[in-house]
Design a protein around this motif. Sequence first.
Motif, short mmCIF file in Angstrom:
data_model
loop_
_atom_site.label_atom_id
_atom_site.label_comp_id
_atom_site.label_asym_id
_atom_site.label_seq_id
_atom_site.Cartn_x
_atom_site.Cartn_y
_atom_site.Cartn_z
N GLU A 1 -41.76 10.57 71.83
CA GLU A 1 -41.41 11.41 70.68
C GLU A 1 -42.61 12.18 70.12
N ASN A 2 -43.80 11.78 70.49
CA ASN A 2 -45.00 12.43 69.98
C ASN A 2 -45.72 13.27 71.02
N THR A 3 -45.01 13.64 72.10
CA THR A 3 -45.60 14.52 73.09
C THR A 3 -45.54 15.96 72.58
N VAL A 4 -46.31 16.81 73.20
CA VAL A 4 -46.39 18.21 72.80
C VAL A 4 -45.01 18.86 72.82
N SER A 5 -44.20 18.58 73.85
CA SER A 5 -42.87 19.19 73.93
C SER A 5 -41.94 18.70 72.82
N SER A 6 -42.31 17.59 72.19
CA SER A 6 -41.54 17.07 71.05
C SER A 6 -42.26 17.36 69.73
N HIS A 7 -43.17 18.36 69.77
CA HIS A 7 -43.91 18.82 68.60
C HIS A 7 -44.95 17.80 68.12
N GLY A 8 -45.49 17.04 69.06
CA GLY A 8 -46.54 16.08 68.73
C GLY A 8 -47.86 16.51 69.35
N ASN B 1 -47.93 15.30 80.04
CA ASN B 1 -48.17 14.58 81.30
C ASN B 1 -48.88 13.25 81.08
N PHE B 2 -48.98 12.80 79.83
CA PHE B 2 -49.65 11.54 79.50
C PHE B 2 -48.87 10.35 80.06
N THR B 3 -49.58 9.46 80.69
CA THR B 3 -49.00 8.18 81.12
C THR B 3 -49.95 7.08 80.67
N ILE B 4 -49.39 6.00 80.23
CA ILE B 4 -50.20 4.87 79.78
C ILE B 4 -50.12 3.79 80.84
N SER B 5 -51.26 3.25 81.22
CA SER B 5 -51.30 2.23 82.26
C SER B 5 -50.72 0.92 81.72
N ASP B 6 -50.36 0.05 82.66
CA ASP B 6 -49.86 -1.27 82.26
C ASP B 6 -50.90 -2.02 81.44
#
Length: 101
Positions: free
Chosen positions: A47-54, A59-64
Amino acid sequence: MAHREAIGLDVENAEVVANELATAAVTESRKPGLSDYVKAMLVRIEENTVSSHGYIPDNFTISDAALTSLVSCALDLDVDELVDAGFIKRFRQRQRAVKSS
């Protein structure tokens, strides 16, 4: 019909609906647990990605390992309660299986 009876009928027939994705993610399972929190955290990240106005890149991915640390710290878990990377990996595998079915 008395006023209290009418309110009682309204309550019995009420349908509770989550009004945001993170709440829905946490409340949709039958047995609440840590997986619900992880799911909600991933929804909040999305919800806080750039495409969601964040501000988080799309393309952010968080590792395990990073998600493990984030969840353990956010929940202020004791050493014997810490989430491990295996838990996150199994969680993500279950989520992929649910999406593909």
